[in-house]
Design a protein around this motif. Structure first.
Motif, PDB file in Angstrom:
ATOM      1  N   ARG A   6      -4.535 -93.389  78.883  1.00 42.04           N
ATOM      2  CA  ARG A   6      -5.748 -94.202  78.791  1.00 42.04           C
ATOM      3  C   ARG A   6      -6.387 -94.443  80.162  1.00 42.04           C
ATOM      4  N   SER A   7      -5.612 -94.269  81.221  1.00 41.79           N
ATOM      5  CA  SER A   7      -6.135 -94.527  82.553  1.00 41.79           C
ATOM      6  C   SER A   7      -6.766 -93.298  83.194  1.00 41.79           C
ATOM      7  N   ALA A   8      -6.697 -92.156  82.528  1.00 47.29           N
ATOM      8  CA  ALA A   8      -7.156 -90.905  83.129  1.00 47.29           C
ATOM      9  C   ALA A   8      -8.674 -90.863  83.305  1.00 47.29           C
ATOM     10  N   SER A   9      -9.402 -91.608  82.530  1.00 46.88           N
ATOM     11  CA  SER A   9     -10.853 -91.568  82.579  1.00 46.88           C
ATOM     12  C   SER A   9     -11.412 -92.513  83.643  1.00 46.88           C
ATOM     13  N   VAL A  10     -12.231 -91.965  84.519  1.00 48.36           N
ATOM     14  CA  VAL A  10     -12.900 -92.793  85.530  1.00 48.36           C
ATOM     15  C   VAL A  10     -13.717 -93.878  84.829  1.00 48.36           C
ATOM     16  N   GLU A  11     -14.412 -93.501  83.773  1.00 49.49           N
ATOM     17  CA  GLU A  11     -15.274 -94.450  83.061  1.00 49.49           C
ATOM     18  C   GLU A  11     -14.473 -95.595  82.436  1.00 49.49           C
ATOM     19  N   THR A  12     -13.309 -95.284  81.884  1.00 51.34           N
ATOM     20  CA  THR A  12     -12.469 -96.320  81.278  1.00 51.34           C
ATOM     21  C   THR A  12     -11.992 -97.309  82.329  1.00 51.34           C
ATOM     22  N   ILE A  13     -11.562 -96.783  83.449  1.00 54.36           N
ATOM     23  CA  ILE A  13     -11.102 -97.648  84.540  1.00 54.36           C
ATOM     24  C   ILE A  13     -12.254 -98.473  85.086  1.00 54.36           C
ATOM     25  N   GLN A  14     -13.406 -97.855  85.287  1.00 58.37           N
ATOM     26  CA  GLN A  14     -14.576 -98.591  85.781  1.00 58.37           C
ATOM     27  C   GLN A  14     -14.945 -99.713  84.826  1.00 58.37           C
ATOM     28  N   SER A  15     -14.955 -99.431  83.532  1.00 56.61           N
ATOM     29  CA  SER A  15     -15.315-100.457  82.541  1.00 56.61           C
ATOM     30  C   SER A  15     -14.355-101.634  82.598  1.00 56.61           C
ATOM     31  N   TRP A  16     -13.055-101.332  82.700  1.00 57.62           N
ATOM     32  CA  TRP A  16     -12.057-102.394  82.776  1.00 57.62           C
ATOM     33  C   TRP A  16     -12.271-103.238  84.030  1.00 57.62           C
ATOM     34  N   LEU A  17     -12.482-102.561  85.169  1.00 58.53           N
ATOM     35  CA  LEU A  17     -12.691-103.274  86.427  1.00 58.53           C
ATOM     36  C   LEU A  17     -13.962-104.110  86.401  1.00 58.53           C
ATOM     37  N   VAL A  18     -15.031-103.577  85.825  1.00 51.54           N
ATOM     38  CA  VAL A  18     -16.289-104.329  85.720  1.00 51.54           C
ATOM     39  C   VAL A  18     -16.047-105.623  84.944  1.00 51.54           C
ATOM     40  N   LEU A  19     -15.343-105.544  83.830  1.00 52.53           N
ATOM     41  CA  LEU A  19     -15.066-106.745  83.032  1.00 52.53           C
ATOM     42  C   LEU A  19     -14.227-107.756  83.798  1.00 52.53           C
ATOM     43  N   GLN A  20     -13.236-107.271  84.535  1.00 55.31           N
ATOM     44  CA  GLN A  20     -12.370-108.163  85.308  1.00 55.31           C
ATOM     45  C   GLN A  20     -13.140-108.851  86.436  1.00 55.31           C
ATOM     46  N   VAL A  21     -13.926-108.080  87.166  1.00 54.76           N
ATOM     47  CA  VAL A  21     -14.695-108.639  88.288  1.00 54.76           C
ATOM     48  C   VAL A  21     -15.753-109.603  87.770  1.00 54.76           C
ATOM     49  N   ALA A  22     -16.413-109.248  86.681  1.00 52.79           N
ATOM     50  CA  ALA A  22     -17.431-110.129  86.095  1.00 52.79           C
ATOM     51  C   ALA A  22     -16.808-111.448  85.656  1.00 52.79           C
ATOM     52  N   SER A  23     -15.630-111.370  85.055  1.00 55.54           N
ATOM     53  CA  SER A  23     -14.937-112.585  84.636  1.00 55.54           C
ATOM     54  C   SER A  23     -14.594-113.448  85.841  1.00 55.54           C
ATOM     55  N   HIS A  24     -14.087-112.825  86.894  1.00 57.61           N
ATOM     56  CA  HIS A  24     -13.750-113.563  88.116  1.00 57.61           C
ATOM     57  C   HIS A  24     -14.995-114.206  88.734  1.00 57.61           C
ATOM     58  N   ALA A  25     -16.077-113.439  88.802  1.00 55.75           N
ATOM     59  CA  ALA A  25     -17.307-113.920  89.446  1.00 55.75           C
ATOM     60  C   ALA A  25     -18.145-114.804  88.530  1.00 55.75           C
ATOM     61  N   LYS A  26     -17.728-114.880  87.265  1.00 57.00           N
ATOM     62  CA  LYS A  26     -18.455-115.675  86.273  1.00 57.00           C
ATOM     63  C   LYS A  26     -19.914-115.215  86.151  1.00 57.00           C
ATOM     64  N   VAL A  27     -20.075-113.887  86.037  1.00 55.48           N
ATOM     65  CA  VAL A  27     -21.392-113.287  85.827  1.00 55.48           C
ATOM     66  C   VAL A  27     -21.309-112.319  84.655  1.00 55.48           C
ATOM     67  N   ASP A  28     -22.454-111.942  84.147  1.00 51.52           N
ATOM     68  CA  ASP A  28     -22.512-110.955  83.081  1.00 51.52           C
ATOM     69  C   ASP A  28     -22.068-109.601  83.637  1.00 51.52           C
ATOM     70  N   PRO A  29     -21.294-108.841  82.887  1.00 55.09           N
ATOM     71  CA  PRO A  29     -20.867-107.528  83.378  1.00 55.09           C
ATOM     72  C   PRO A  29     -22.015-106.607  83.802  1.00 55.09           C
ATOM     73  N   THR A  30     -23.173-106.786  83.224  1.00 52.30           N
ATOM     74  CA  THR A  30     -24.317-105.944  83.608  1.00 52.30           C
ATOM     75  C   THR A  30     -24.784-106.231  85.030  1.00 52.30           C
ATOM     76  N   GLU A  31     -24.352-107.354  85.603  1.00 51.03           N
ATOM     77  CA  GLU A  31     -24.728-107.706  86.970  1.00 51.03           C
ATOM     78  C   GLU A  31     -23.794-107.088  88.019  1.00 51.03           C
ATOM     79  N   ILE A  32     -22.736-106.443  87.583  1.00 45.83           N
ATOM     80  CA  ILE A  32     -21.768-105.840  88.503  1.00 45.83           C
ATOM     81  C   ILE A  32     -22.225-104.434  88.874  1.00 45.83           C
ATOM     82  N   ASP A  33     -22.321-104.188  90.170  1.00 44.77           N
ATOM     83  CA  ASP A  33     -22.686-102.875  90.693  1.00 44.77           C
ATOM     84  C   ASP A  33     -21.405-102.205  91.183  1.00 44.77           C
ATOM     85  N   ILE A  34     -21.045-101.071  90.587  1.00 38.00           N
ATOM     86  CA  ILE A  34     -19.778-100.415  90.916  1.00 38.00           C
ATOM     87  C   ILE A  34     -19.762 -99.846  92.327  1.00 38.00           C
TER      88      ILE A  34
END
Length: 92
Positions: A6-34
């Protein structure tokens, strides 16, 4: 480090990281720039260590505590982890 498929996909990892960072920063995931550094979203050493622990749990593999410093953006980190998974899975 043997990463699950499940970790082989760059997109899957990016999506997971975006959600984690957005949760930490308390912002909408769409506001996260990879392409922006993790520090832009308020990740300090404590939160980075926590995120590495969460990432280890999700990937079911140990990771270095310095991962977020070594790969300072979501894009960098996702590409690294996907490349590691691909190289390790092709060997094993």
């Amino acid at each position: 480090m043997q990463l699950p498929s499940r970790s082989a996909s760059v997109e899957t990892i990016q999506s997971w990281l975006v959600l984690q960072v957005a949760s930490h920063a308390k912002v909408d995931p769409t506001e996260i720039d990879i392409l922006e550094p993790f520090s832009r979203y308020g990740l300090d050493s404590l939160s980075s260590v926590t995120l590495v622990a969460n990432l280890e749990s999700w990937l079911e593999n140990p990771l270095p505590a310095t991962l977020f410093w070594d790969y300072p953006t979501i894009e960098d980190l996702a590409r690294y982890l996907a490349a590691e998974a691909a190289s390790l899975n092709s060997v094993g």
